[in-house]
Design a protein around this motif. Sequence first.
Motif, PDB file in Angstrom:
ATOM      1  N   ALA A 263      17.726  41.000 -54.884  1.00  0.00           N
ATOM      2  CA  ALA A 263      16.632  40.319 -54.448  1.00  0.00           C
ATOM      3  C   ALA A 263      17.094  38.748 -54.657  1.00  0.00           C
ATOM      4  O   ALA A 263      16.506  38.011 -53.683  1.00  0.00           O
ATOM      5  N   ALA A 264      17.291  38.417 -55.590  1.00  0.00           N
ATOM      6  CA  ALA A 264      17.568  36.834 -55.874  1.00  0.00           C
ATOM      7  C   ALA A 264      18.326  36.378 -55.007  1.00  0.00           C
ATOM      8  O   ALA A 264      18.138  35.303 -54.295  1.00  0.00           O
ATOM      9  N   LEU A 265      19.570  37.056 -54.725  1.00  0.00           N
ATOM     10  CA  LEU A 265      20.676  36.474 -53.773  1.00  0.00           C
ATOM     11  C   LEU A 265      20.166  36.599 -52.411  1.00  0.00           C
ATOM     12  O   LEU A 265      20.332  35.659 -51.656  1.00  0.00           O
ATOM     13  N   ASN A 266      19.277  37.529 -52.067  1.00  0.00           N
ATOM     14  CA  ASN A 266      18.845  37.772 -50.485  1.00  0.00           C
ATOM     15  C   ASN A 266      17.555  36.577 -50.655  1.00  0.00           C
ATOM     16  O   ASN A 266      17.732  35.978 -49.440  1.00  0.00           O
ATOM     17  N   GLU A 267      16.799  36.212 -51.471  1.00  0.00           N
ATOM     18  CA  GLU A 267      15.945  35.143 -51.179  1.00  0.00           C
ATOM     19  C   GLU A 267      16.403  33.880 -51.063  1.00  0.00           C
ATOM     20  O   GLU A 267      16.072  33.113 -50.167  1.00  0.00           O
ATOM     21  N   THR A 357      33.468  46.507 -47.792  1.00  0.00           N
ATOM     22  CA  THR A 357      32.268  45.569 -47.948  1.00  0.00           C
ATOM     23  C   THR A 357      30.837  46.438 -47.544  1.00  0.00           C
ATOM     24  O   THR A 357      30.887  47.428 -46.834  1.00  0.00           O
ATOM     25  N   ARG A 358      29.815  45.966 -48.216  1.00  0.00           N
ATOM     26  CA  ARG A 358      28.381  46.561 -47.824  1.00  0.00           C
ATOM     27  C   ARG A 358      27.591  45.316 -47.955  1.00  0.00           C
ATOM     28  O   ARG A 358      27.527  44.330 -48.716  1.00  0.00           O
ATOM     29  N   VAL A 359      26.548  45.618 -46.910  1.00  0.00           N
ATOM     30  CA  VAL A 359      25.573  44.508 -46.901  1.00  0.00           C
ATOM     31  C   VAL A 359      24.415  44.934 -48.118  1.00  0.00           C
ATOM     32  O   VAL A 359      24.010  45.837 -48.240  1.00  0.00           O
ATOM     33  N   LEU A 360      24.300  43.750 -49.100  1.00  0.00           N
ATOM     34  CA  LEU A 360      23.286  43.910 -49.826  1.00  0.00           C
ATOM     35  C   LEU A 360      21.745  43.423 -49.587  1.00  0.00           C
ATOM     36  O   LEU A 360      21.490  42.569 -49.599  1.00  0.00           O
ATOM     37  N   ASP A 361      21.040  44.549 -49.090  1.00  0.00           N
ATOM     38  CA  ASP A 361      19.919  44.323 -48.539  1.00  0.00           C
ATOM     39  C   ASP A 361      18.864  43.796 -49.571  1.00  0.00           C
ATOM     40  O   ASP A 361      18.856  44.111 -50.624  1.00  0.00           O
ATOM     41  N   MET A 362      17.873  43.219 -49.022  1.00  0.00           N
ATOM     42  CA  MET A 362      16.704  42.751 -49.631  1.00  0.00           C
ATOM     43  C   MET A 362      16.004  44.179 -50.006  1.00  0.00           C
ATOM     44  O   MET A 362      15.718  44.887 -49.153  1.00  0.00           O
ATOM     45  N   PRO A 363      15.915  44.474 -51.258  1.00  0.00           N
ATOM     46  CA  PRO A 363      15.000  45.631 -51.450  1.00  0.00           C
ATOM     47  C   PRO A 363      13.679  45.515 -50.889  1.00  0.00           C
ATOM     48  O   PRO A 363      13.077  44.548 -50.880  1.00  0.00           O
TER      49      PRO A 363
END
Lengths: 372, 372
Positions: A263-267, A357-363
């Motif tokens: 979440a932190a990286l997505n924000e 690779t995978r997309v790390l989504d916002m939870p």
Amino acid sequence: MAELTDLTDLTVIADSPAAAVPAAPDFSGWTCPAPLRDHPRIVTGHGGGGALSAELVEHVFAPAFGGPLLASLADSAVVTLGGARLAFSTDSFVVRPLFFPGGGIGDLAVNGTVNDLAMSGAKAAYLSVGFILEEGVETSVVARVAQALGDAARAAGVEIATGDTKVVEAGHGDGIYLNTAGIGLVPAGVDLRPQRAAPGDVVIVSGDMGVHGVAVMSVREGLEFDVEIRSDCAALGGLVEAMLAVTPDLHVLRDPTRGGLGAALNEIAAAARVGVEIAERDVPVPPQVANACAILGLDPLYVANEGKLVAFVPREHADAVLAAMRAHPLGAGAAVIGECVTAHPGMVVARTGLGGTRVLDMPIGEQLPRIC
Amino acid sequence: MAELTDLTDLTVIADSPAAAVPAAPDFSGWTCPAPLRDHPRIVTGHGGGGALSAELVEHVFAPAFGGPLLASLADSAVVTLGGARLAFSTDSFVVRPLFFPGGGIGDLAVNGTVNDLAMSGAKAAYLSVGFILEEGVETSVVARVAQALGDAARAAGVEIATGDTKVVEAGHGDGIYLNTAGIGLVPAGVDLRPQRAAPGDVVIVSGDMGVHGVAVMSVREGLEFDVEIRSDCAALGGLVEAMLAVTPDLHVLRDPTRGGLGAALNEIAAAARVGVEIAERDVPVPPQVANACAILGLDPLYVANEGKLVAFVPREHADAVLAAMRAHPLGAGAAVIGECVTAHPGMVVARTGLGGTRVLDMPIGEQLPRIC
């Protein structure tokens, strides 16, 4: 004081108090913003630090409050008052159970707000503490929580300056809820905001990810480990001070609490409109945490921490900052996990251990309710 | 990230999460202070703003927190940061119902903290807001509360700078609990503290007493009036500014919230070791409030307010301060109710309408739970 006059100007309209409590005022003037229409009622995910939380802030709180500060998505606001630049932050704590290996709600409440201030570069100076106690909770438990608050405040070098206590009837609370707010001075030249993440920045974490969340969840779920997993709950003011001594020009600091590193990286990626790439195998996750996550069905990249930070550091300072972190007890396990890129702005991509690779989504919501 | 290793280092020790939650840590090292021995568990009175609340602060919180500020008993702490003198305060809000005639939990949460800051002479500059939402509460209700927070903040000239939202499961909360904390600048030369009350001071209230508490309680108890009693909930920053324009040397300001005027006067008398004498018939209490109190079995002198203040003013400034208060919309009903005396230090005495006197004790607990 007026003498008692006759009583004809009031009428008892109901025997039962419950029956007489009026419904909330008419909300016909309120149009539910489209993104919230799937949620006419609050769900636990609205408190999870993920997409649902962000929706509530963006579509309900920010328009109602109207200020520019709240929209900045930082852990704390930087405000100017009497010529001083202050960081100001608040957090409520509803963690269950109240005590867990490595900590409890009291030290969590101090460290949580101290760390939010530290993420603005500020050393916490003063804290407020608000208790919401449930009738029937043991006074000794309240005393132990208060002691933990005091001990943690002394350890972090912050003074508890003011407080408040409310009590709700049995069945209307959950033992103890806490709120802390804090203020601290932001040093000159320091401007830490998610918006400042820039392509080329090196992404560094200060140590093992997922420890706090797994420590709390394993107690709650009844897991026992050969090596007990203890919360990493700690105050990060000293570590941040050591990092800023290398250069005041760090771009972003963030403590990945609810929603974890993901979440932190997505924000940050969304706020700065940059891409973030990390290598999964470079993210430090202790084997016990990985194993517990496998049993609990959790992804360690989304598990809450409360004694760790992630930093976006200009490339020319990265080595020196990493060294300064490793020289500090709370940064001994610091590691470079990735970088900030121009590609896929707003998106976080993880290179997996298998080379893909995978997309790390916002939870969306909350994989771990009541974790802080 | 570590690869998943074998799972032999953890064991599931219980099927039921509840069974596995450990008891709170051993408290055998904690000796319950004598004054608390009658209360091994928290009762609603511990949140009532009376003697039980004071006991909890004195014997549990103050020793644990250890700071000098918390013991000052002021509504807000005055701290120094970056060379600026700041007032800093917090309050949690658990009022039931969430909406009542004249207001709701949202404007109460803004005005409560704005007023605590005003009682230190500070104009509120920034607020934090913490929500604890119960799963299942209507999103529209949250939106209405947020709108009330925003509207009240704009009316009071304070900016909501930072916030936090937690969600607890249905049955573990009560719709919406709020916490606000606030900061503001204390003007030079202003030093408002209960300890500064001095014999000779004139005691002035800014208007009708008991209105907020009765407005909330009458809704909860199902009373209806020919003339609706509306909460006096309001932000007092402007009124205080007008009073300080007469002289910065006011001695004490206090907003008589929980515990009402009776608790506020007792706290001041105890803190300054002075006596206080008031004339009951000079305390403005509207007839509807007096009548409702008679029905509900309440003493209006102990009913909560949230838009009124009591001031201890040096005698030479009393006429001018009273005139300034009456010239302000929120002080139109201001009245002198008594004076500060050398006799009976720590005690508040009321001359009754019948010519006798009675001691106005510190209330023990709470005649009105969940009033703010």
